[in-house]
Design an enzyme around this catalytic site. Structure first.
Site, PDB file in Angstrom:
ATOM      1  N   ASP A  98       0.827  -1.210   0.000  1.00 46.08           N
ATOM      2  CA  ASP A  98       0.000   0.000   0.000  1.00 46.08           C
ATOM      3  C   ASP A  98       0.863   1.262   0.000  1.00 46.08           C
ATOM      4  O   ASP A  98       1.503   1.573   1.002  1.00 46.08           O
ATOM      5  CB  ASP A  98      -0.898  -0.029   1.239  1.00 46.08           C
ATOM      6  CG  ASP A  98      -1.848   1.150   1.323  1.00 46.08           C
ATOM      7  OD1 ASP A  98      -1.987   1.884   0.324  1.00 46.08           O
ATOM      8  OD2 ASP A  98      -2.454   1.350   2.390  1.00 46.08           O
ATOM      9  N   ASP A 281      -2.092   5.832  -5.076  1.00 47.62           N
ATOM     10  CA  ASP A 281      -2.380   4.956  -3.946  1.00 47.62           C
ATOM     11  C   ASP A 281      -2.732   3.552  -4.421  1.00 47.62           C
ATOM     12  O   ASP A 281      -3.840   3.288  -4.871  1.00 47.62           O
ATOM     13  CB  ASP A 281      -3.533   5.555  -3.132  1.00 47.62           C
ATOM     14  CG  ASP A 281      -3.842   4.769  -1.869  1.00 47.62           C
ATOM     15  OD1 ASP A 281      -3.201   3.728  -1.643  1.00 47.62           O
ATOM     16  OD2 ASP A 281      -4.723   5.197  -1.105  1.00 47.62           O
TER      17      ASP A 281
END
Length: 390
Positions: A98, A281
């Site tokens: 992430d 992201d």
């Protein structure tokens, strides 16, 4: 601090991953797609809202009051994970990668009733374990959480062995995490986002311990229509996945993220928006815009606002057009087919883009699956190119 977490529910046999040298002096960590992935557009928007909620301009998305609507982390919002090992001998875990968070966490043997069916890290079985003992806690807008204590151990990232890596050992996880087959999260954003100040992230340690000579990591996220999978290359990038000129883009990391400027969004030569900031992201599936920006884009594609951060869009991709984002003098495409996220039971379709009440966009996997991105935390900057073969 990561303000939301949604972990993919992926059912495949566990295998150990070894790093593979690539032609740009890097080390490759393969990813796996999720064949049992069940889309839920509203959950995607709410998940991202909670992740960035401190920047929200109000407590609502459309007609939904985010502060009172439960955030359902069903474990199937992300499609990619990788196997990594912790300790000596190595204990294997399935982690989401992430770029929108910075903590490395997973449950350990101190986690009892809430960690049923999880892979638990056992510090007593690792000869390289070191005690820290400081508490950490990740809390979310719907009351879900993970928490525990810090420790240090060897972290094997596909063959790159990081010594004395700070790890967040979870002794409590919420029901949302309990329902997922994934064990935890590897945060790849900047260290200003860690839950406990002063922690070195795995990326920090890759550099400080000189495990990679090139301070970058390249990201390829595969598409189901092209076989799925994916890879992260630490210390370089995979040239074979670059389908055009790499464009260098300045990063604003003042909030701990990889934030870049988007000049505009266009389609078939028509400019639809002005400029805005966007966060790259990998932990977000959707392409989320500020609502005023999203409404302009939706008007172009005749998409209907559902009032919950999502849009209903034409199910026939041939009647849509590609979307293009102008970044640093180059245009990057999101194909018309990827503007369709899912088909509802009534035959209508949900768009792959949505909105949230942030002053910035979140460029999730809908964008990243179509473009190769090389992250450089030291400048900081990214390099982006169209993905080869799509």
């Amino acid at each position: 601090m990561k303000t939301a977490a949604c972990i993919a529910a992926i059912m495949v046999a566990a295998i150990s991953v070894q790093a593979i040298p690539v032609n740009e002096d890097g080390w490759t960590v393969p990813l796996h797609d999720n064949p049992s992935y069940i889309p839920n557009a509203t959950h995607q928007v709410l998940r991202t809202w909670h992740k960035y909620k401190k920047f929200a301009l109000s407590d609502k998305i459309g007609h939904i009051s985010v502060g009172t609507i439960p955030f359902i982390d069903d474990g199937m919002d992300l499609e990619y994970y990788a196997f990594i090992t912790i300790g000596t001998p190595g204990q294997t875990f399935k982690l989401v990668f992430d770029t929108g968070s910075s903590d490395l966490w997973f449950p350990y043997t101190g986690c009892k009733s809430t960690c049923t069916d999880k892979t638990l890290y056992d510090p007593k079985k690792s000869t390289t374990y070191k005690k820290d003992g400081r508490p950490w806690s990740l809390r979310y807008g719907d009351g879900s959480e993970s928490s525990g204590i810090l420790a240090l151990d060897t972290f094997d990232l596909g063959g790159l062995k990081i010594k004395s890596q700070t790890i967040d050992m979870a002794d409590t996880i919420s029901p949302q995490f309990m329902q997922s087959v994934i064990d935890g999260i590897l945060g790849l954003a900047f260290n200003t986002l860690t839950t406990v100040p002063g922690i070195k992230t795995p990326v920090d340690n890759l550099l400080s311990q000189k495990l990679i000579s090139n301070p970058t990591f390249g990201v390829w996220l595969g598409k189901k229509s092209h076989g799925g999978g994916g890879e992260y290359v630490f210390g370089g990038y995979n040239r074979a996945k670059v389908g055009g000129t790499l464009t260098t883009v300045a990063v604003d990391n003042s909030q701990g993220w990889y934030a870049i400027n988007i000049k505009d969004v266009s389609s078939k030569g028509k400019t639809l928006t002005g400029s805005f900031s966007g966060v790259l992201d990998t932990g977000t599936t959707f392409l989320l815009f500020p609502q005023k920006v999203a409404d302009k884009i939706a008007a172009r594609f005749k998409a209907k606002d559902n009032g919950d951060g999502t849009y209903t869009i034409n199910c026939n991709a041939s009647k849509l057009a590609d979307m293009q984002l102008s970044i640093a003098g180059a245009k990057f495409k999101v194909p018309a087919a990827d503007l369709i996220y899912d088909t509802n039971t009534d035959g209508t379709c949900i768009a792959g883009f949505g909105y949230a009440n942030f002053p910035f966009a979140v460029l999730g996997d809908v964008f990243l699956k179509n473009n190769y991105v090389i992250f450089n935390p030291t400048v900081p900057q990214v390099q982006i190119a169209p993905l080869a073969g799509i």
